[in-house]
Design a protein around this motif. Sequence first.
Motif, PDB file in Angstrom:
ATOM      1  N   ASP A   1       0.851  -1.196   0.000  1.00 58.27           N
ATOM      2  CA  ASP A   1       0.000   0.000   0.000  1.00 58.27           C
ATOM      3  C   ASP A   1       0.884   1.242   0.000  1.00 58.27           C
ATOM      4  OD1 ASP A   1      -2.213   1.611   0.068  1.00 58.27           O
ATOM      5  OD2 ASP A   1      -2.756   1.171   2.152  1.00 58.27           O
TER       6      ASP A   1
ATOM      7  N   ALA B   1      -8.527  12.975   6.591  1.00 60.86           N
ATOM      8  CA  ALA B   1      -8.753  11.548   6.322  1.00 60.86           C
ATOM      9  C   ALA B   1      -7.648  10.677   6.913  1.00 60.86           C
ATOM     10  CB  ALA B   1      -8.872  11.301   4.820  1.00 60.86           C
TER      11      ALA B   1
ATOM     12  N   GLY C   1      -3.185   6.913   7.158  1.00 55.90           N
ATOM     13  CA  GLY C   1      -3.174   5.488   6.832  1.00 55.90           C
ATOM     14  C   GLY C   1      -2.005   4.771   7.467  1.00 55.90           C
TER      15      GLY C   1
ATOM     16  N   GLY D   1      -1.604  10.477   2.308  1.00 54.69           N
ATOM     17  CA  GLY D   1      -2.387   9.271   2.512  1.00 54.69           C
ATOM     18  C   GLY D   1      -1.796   8.060   1.822  1.00 54.69           C
ATOM     19  N   LYS D   2      -2.620   7.043   1.655  1.00 57.06           N
ATOM     20  CA  LYS D   2      -2.212   5.797   1.019  1.00 57.06           C
ATOM     21  C   LYS D   2      -2.977   5.611  -0.291  1.00 57.06           C
ATOM     22  CE  LYS D   2       0.589   4.165   4.245  1.00 57.06           C
ATOM     23  NZ  LYS D   2       2.013   3.825   3.984  1.00 57.06           N
TER      24      LYS D   2
ATOM     25  N   SER E   1      -4.542   3.182  -1.208  1.00 60.90           N
ATOM     26  CA  SER E   1      -5.794   2.460  -0.944  1.00 60.90           C
ATOM     27  C   SER E   1      -6.931   3.402  -0.537  1.00 60.90           C
ATOM     28  CB  SER E   1      -5.580   1.420   0.162  1.00 60.90           C
ATOM     29  OG  SER E   1      -5.166   2.053   1.362  1.00 60.90           O
ATOM     30  N   PHE E   2      -6.595   4.662  -0.234  1.00 65.49           N
ATOM     31  CA  PHE E   2      -7.621   5.637   0.114  1.00 65.49           C
ATOM     32  C   PHE E   2      -8.548   5.850  -1.082  1.00 65.49           C
ATOM     33  CE2 PHE E   2      -5.700   8.417   3.746  1.00 65.49           C
ATOM     34  CZ  PHE E   2      -5.371   7.274   4.446  1.00 65.49           C
ATOM     35  N   THR E   3      -9.763   6.292  -0.818  1.00 65.99           N
ATOM     36  CA  THR E   3     -10.671   6.642  -1.914  1.00 65.99           C
ATOM     37  C   THR E   3     -10.197   7.953  -2.536  1.00 65.99           C
ATOM     38  OG1 THR E   3     -12.132   7.987  -0.527  1.00 65.99           O
ATOM     39  CG2 THR E   3     -12.613   5.619  -0.656  1.00 65.99           C
TER      40      THR E   3
ATOM     41  N   GLN F   1     -11.026  10.812  -0.241  1.00 66.79           N
ATOM     42  CA  GLN F   1     -10.149  10.971   0.925  1.00 66.79           C
ATOM     43  C   GLN F   1      -8.837  11.645   0.540  1.00 66.79           C
ATOM     44  OE1 GLN F   1     -10.161   6.774   2.055  1.00 66.79           O
ATOM     45  NE2 GLN F   1     -11.091   7.294   4.032  1.00 66.79           N
ATOM     46  N   LEU F   2      -8.265  11.216  -0.589  1.00 68.00           N
ATOM     47  CA  LEU F   2      -7.011  11.815  -1.054  1.00 68.00           C
ATOM     48  C   LEU F   2      -7.219  13.283  -1.418  1.00 68.00           C
ATOM     49  CD1 LEU F   2      -5.586   8.875  -3.202  1.00 68.00           C
ATOM     50  CD2 LEU F   2      -4.624   9.754  -1.065  1.00 68.00           C
TER      51      LEU F   2
ATOM     52  N   ASN G   1      -7.450  15.403   1.787  1.00 68.83           N
ATOM     53  CA  ASN G   1      -6.128  15.633   2.370  1.00 68.83           C
ATOM     54  C   ASN G   1      -5.299  16.571   1.503  1.00 68.83           C
ATOM     55  OD1 ASN G   1      -6.700  14.003   4.540  1.00 68.83           O
ATOM     56  ND2 ASN G   1      -5.437  12.278   3.883  1.00 68.83           N
TER      57      ASN G   1
END
Length: 233
Positions: A39, A67, A70, A176-177, A179-181, A184-185, A188
């Motif tokens: 991830d 968010a 992660g 973030g990661k 895998s975030f939606t 969410q990204l 952030n």
Amino acid sequence: MEKTSKRYAEATKKVDKTKVYTSDEAIKLAKEIKSAKFDETVDLAFRLGVDPRHADQMIRGAIALPAGTGKTVRVVVITSGTKITESEAAGADFVGGEDIINKIAGGWLDFDRVIASPDMMSKLGKIARLLGPRGLMPNPKLGTVTVDVAAAVKEQKAGKVEYRTEKNGIIHVPIGKISFTPEQLKQNYTTVLSAIVRAKPTSAKGTYIKSLTLSTTMGPGIKIDTVEAFNSI
């Protein structure tokens, strides 16, 4: 290594180096070209029109990502009295006073953040040489020296990231990661972008954000339209 290089090469082909993308396009593309099996962290890189050799143009701060990051953040609190139990209740991983200081002085560095109450700062001199070079020294400007240690612990655990200007005016901030939606990204991204814009030094002249690039740990850079970036906040 060969497989990794092949995946990177395939990902690079999907990024148009001559194009600047909107933030939404860049986030969508980064998720499409995921090139690693783990991830990956999504990173935002700013090239700013500042000279960090001048103290008044050194940008440094910390911001809580709505968010989260992660990532699991291991927090140490160096404090005393009732604030020890307050820190523990807030979710700190390690809490103590001089016992923690002595443990760090002995070489223990198995943590990601250090928070201290003001009354303990005079005792941190013996570990400053260990914490300072690693960016772990508590600092009032970053909210890691505070009377309200419990609130600081919660912020760090929830996803507070630090940023500072590197040489050539570059700032890297994780948002973030992979895998975030996308939502969410983007949330952030907007939070970080707004913080960097607000931090513009009054002494900085000319173009402030010269370039803005989104990338993942193992992926190529995706250039974001700086005009669109300004208009989006």
